[in-house]
Design an enzyme around this catalytic site. Sequence first.
Site, PDB file in Angstrom:
ATOM      1  N   LYS A 139       0.830  -1.202   0.000  1.00 26.37           N
ATOM      2  CA  LYS A 139       0.000   0.000   0.000  1.00 26.37           C
ATOM      3  C   LYS A 139       0.863   1.251   0.000  1.00 26.37           C
ATOM      4  O   LYS A 139       0.705   2.142  -0.846  1.00 26.37           O
ATOM      5  CB  LYS A 139      -0.918   0.019   1.221  1.00 26.37           C
ATOM      6  N   ASP A 158      -5.966   0.316   1.237  1.00 24.87           N
ATOM      7  CA  ASP A 158      -5.993   0.661   2.656  1.00 24.87           C
ATOM      8  C   ASP A 158      -7.329   0.202   3.239  1.00 24.87           C
ATOM      9  O   ASP A 158      -8.074  -0.548   2.605  1.00 24.87           O
ATOM     10  CB  ASP A 158      -5.772   2.162   2.856  1.00 24.87           C
TER      11      ASP A 158
END
Length: 229
Positions: A139, A158
């Site tokens: 991420k 996320d």
Amino acid sequence: MVEYNEYRKSWIGKESTGAKQKRAAKIFQILQKYNPHSKIALHFKTPMQLLAAVILSAQSTDKKVNEIIDKHLFKKYKTPQDFASARPKTFEKEISQIGLFRSKAKSILTSAQMIVREFNGELPRTMESMLTLRGVARKTANIVLWNAYGIISGIAIDTHARRLAQRLGFSENDDPNKIEKGLMALVPNKKLWPKVNTLLVDLGRSTCIAQSPKCAKCPLNKICPSSRV
């Protein structure tokens, strides 16, 4: 696991891969029209500041992180060398208003030292190298590579992106890497991948919130399999 299964429309289990791809294309077309200026909310001026901001934002809000970095932090720290030379206790105190500040301080300062030592003081430009830095998973690497260098390596997943991917029927997984892989297959146009993240994140913050999603106000309520309206 996947939330709000009791609201899931019956047709979702029968949807073919091709149909899901078409629905995904329609969804992101709607979101792009609904929010044409979607972009990362964190403030930064240098790649190292961006890396630090993303690490700080874990389990915190971008608003809170921006308050800290705008007030003093990024006036003092700009480059990997700046962060690498910081005193740990001083740095911890400077970010102490953010949750998990001790572990985040260690990740940021250790990563900065590694960048100075092993990457000639410049943030790496590949996913493989980014993942060697402390506190950096896919991420964070995806966000930094795109927003700092314009390099697209995947789709950042996320908390918000994961929740929406599940509610939209794009994934039955909780593993961010598996969700990312699935979304990349559903959105074959690589150029759209950075927008997939910001569009999902923005909708997740404003409308498709974790508790009591505002389905009546959602631009996707007629196409979302988890819509309550």
